[in-house]
Design a protein around this motif. Structure first.
Motif, PDB file in Angstrom:
ATOM      1  N   ASN A   1       1.116  -1.540   0.295  1.00 29.29           N
ATOM      2  CA  ASN A   1       0.132  -0.126   0.290  1.00 29.29           C
ATOM      3  C   ASN A   1       0.304   1.259  -0.113  1.00 29.29           C
ATOM      4  O   ASN A   1       0.020   2.387   0.044  1.00 29.29           O
ATOM      5  CB  ASN A   1      -0.910  -0.024   1.452  1.00 29.29           C
ATOM      6  CG  ASN A   1      -2.474  -0.910   0.699  1.00 29.29           C
ATOM      7  OD1 ASN A   1      -2.701  -1.723  -0.261  1.00 29.29           O
ATOM      8  ND2 ASN A   1      -2.433  -1.524   2.069  1.00 29.29           N
ATOM      9  N   ASP A   2       2.232   0.777   0.422  1.00 34.03           N
ATOM     10  CA  ASP A   2       3.129   2.675   0.537  1.00 34.03           C
ATOM     11  C   ASP A   2       3.615   2.701  -0.280  1.00 34.03           C
ATOM     12  O   ASP A   2       3.956   3.378  -0.835  1.00 34.03           O
ATOM     13  CB  ASP A   2       3.902   2.039   1.614  1.00 34.03           C
ATOM     14  CG  ASP A   2       3.941   2.481   2.927  1.00 34.03           C
ATOM     15  OD1 ASP A   2       2.302   2.367   3.250  1.00 34.03           O
ATOM     16  OD2 ASP A   2       4.407   0.987   3.564  1.00 34.03           O
ATOM     17  N   ILE A   3       3.331   1.957  -1.432  1.00 41.45           N
ATOM     18  CA  ILE A   3       4.222   2.009  -3.623  1.00 41.45           C
ATOM     19  C   ILE A   3       2.834   2.690  -4.357  1.00 41.45           C
ATOM     20  O   ILE A   3       1.869   2.432  -4.627  1.00 41.45           O
ATOM     21  CB  ILE A   3       4.475   0.573  -4.390  1.00 41.45           C
ATOM     22  CG1 ILE A   3       5.576   0.276  -2.905  1.00 41.45           C
ATOM     23  CG2 ILE A   3       5.098   1.273  -5.284  1.00 41.45           C
ATOM     24  CD1 ILE A   3       5.850  -1.550  -3.171  1.00 41.45           C
ATOM     25  N   PHE A   4       3.574   3.669  -4.601  1.00 42.12           N
ATOM     26  CA  PHE A   4       2.637   5.088  -5.753  1.00 42.12           C
ATOM     27  C   PHE A   4       2.270   3.784  -7.080  1.00 42.12           C
ATOM     28  O   PHE A   4       2.858   4.035  -7.311  1.00 42.12           O
ATOM     29  CB  PHE A   4       3.085   5.921  -5.629  1.00 42.12           C
ATOM     30  CG  PHE A   4       1.875   7.402  -6.472  1.00 42.12           C
ATOM     31  CD1 PHE A   4       1.031   8.055  -5.584  1.00 42.12           C
ATOM     32  CD2 PHE A   4       2.369   7.367  -7.860  1.00 42.12           C
ATOM     33  CE1 PHE A   4       0.404   8.840  -6.204  1.00 42.12           C
ATOM     34  CE2 PHE A   4       1.671   8.702  -8.109  1.00 42.12           C
ATOM     35  CZ  PHE A   4       0.634   8.578  -7.106  1.00 42.12           C
ATOM     36  N   LEU A   5       0.579   3.652  -6.958  1.00 43.19           N
ATOM     37  CA  LEU A   5      -0.003   3.205  -8.077  1.00 43.19           C
ATOM     38  C   LEU A   5      -0.913   4.181  -8.748  1.00 43.19           C
ATOM     39  O   LEU A   5      -1.338   3.361  -9.738  1.00 43.19           O
ATOM     40  CB  LEU A   5      -0.230   1.404  -7.965  1.00 43.19           C
ATOM     41  CG  LEU A   5       0.037   0.334  -7.111  1.00 43.19           C
ATOM     42  CD1 LEU A   5      -0.291  -0.643  -7.028  1.00 43.19           C
ATOM     43  CD2 LEU A   5       1.716  -0.493  -7.842  1.00 43.19           C
ATOM     44  N   ASN A   6      -1.075   4.609  -9.119  1.00 43.08           N
ATOM     45  CA  ASN A   6      -1.934   5.710  -9.572  1.00 43.08           C
ATOM     46  C   ASN A   6      -1.736   6.201 -11.312  1.00 43.08           C
ATOM     47  O   ASN A   6      -0.561   6.629 -10.733  1.00 43.08           O
ATOM     48  CB  ASN A   6      -2.024   7.118  -9.074  1.00 43.08           C
ATOM     49  CG  ASN A   6      -3.315   7.141  -7.878  1.00 43.08           C
ATOM     50  OD1 ASN A   6      -3.789   5.731  -7.743  1.00 43.08           O
ATOM     51  ND2 ASN A   6      -3.999   7.590  -6.809  1.00 43.08           N
ATOM     52  N   PRO A   7      -2.265   5.801 -11.676  1.00 45.83           N
ATOM     53  CA  PRO A   7      -1.677   5.922 -13.111  1.00 45.83           C
ATOM     54  C   PRO A   7      -2.233   7.511 -13.754  1.00 45.83           C
ATOM     55  O   PRO A   7      -1.867   7.504 -14.662  1.00 45.83           O
ATOM     56  CB  PRO A   7      -2.421   5.053 -13.873  1.00 45.83           C
ATOM     57  CG  PRO A   7      -3.706   5.349 -13.560  1.00 45.83           C
ATOM     58  CD  PRO A   7      -3.581   5.342 -11.605  1.00 45.83           C
ATOM     59  N   VAL A   8      -1.770   8.507 -12.785  1.00 46.00           N
ATOM     60  CA  VAL A   8      -1.538   9.666 -13.217  1.00 46.00           C
ATOM     61  C   VAL A   8      -0.281  10.710 -13.470  1.00 46.00           C
ATOM     62  O   VAL A   8       0.271   9.742 -12.772  1.00 46.00           O
ATOM     63  CB  VAL A   8      -2.501  10.637 -12.108  1.00 46.00           C
ATOM     64  CG1 VAL A   8      -4.407  10.277 -11.941  1.00 46.00           C
ATOM     65  CG2 VAL A   8      -1.835  10.343 -10.425  1.00 46.00           C
ATOM     66  N   SER A   9      -0.217  11.092 -14.163  1.00 43.45           N
ATOM     67  CA  SER A   9       0.990  11.720 -13.609  1.00 43.45           C
ATOM     68  C   SER A   9       1.499  12.964 -13.035  1.00 43.45           C
ATOM     69  O   SER A   9       2.387  13.451 -12.476  1.00 43.45           O
ATOM     70  CB  SER A   9       0.853  12.953 -15.472  1.00 43.45           C
ATOM     71  OG  SER A   9      -0.239  14.183 -14.567  1.00 43.45           O
TER      72      SER A   9
END
Length: 85
Positions: A66-74
């Motif tokens: 959960n600490d790893i940023f996985l959002n595919p946003v810029s």
């Protein structure tokens, strides 16, 4: 460990925070450096990774998946750190 809590960072940012090179992470996880590069440059490929791989990466970096940023946003988390290559 006095890290910022509740903060998500990208895979490459966590690697930088931990002072690990791709080779280090590859050795710890059994995931090839080429695959790690692909995960770091393309969040979609990281999102498609199977859970065992995400779990191995998280464990090696001493974080939770959960600490790893996985959002595919810029909009990446604002954090810069010198990175071992």
């Amino acid at each position: 460990e006095a890290m910022v809590k509740e903060e998500k960072f990208t895979l490459s940012q966590w690697r930088g925070i931990r002072g690990m090179s791709k080779a280090d992470l590859s050795r710890e996880t059994g995931i090839t450096e080429r695959t790690i590069s692909s995960y770091e440059s393309d969040v979609y490929s990281l999102r498609k990774a199977n859970y065992d791989r995400l779990d191995a990466l998280a464990k090696a970096l001493h974080v939770s998946v959960n600490d790893i940023f996985l959002n595919p946003v810029s909009e990446k988390p604002k954090f810069t750190i010198g990175q071992p290559v």
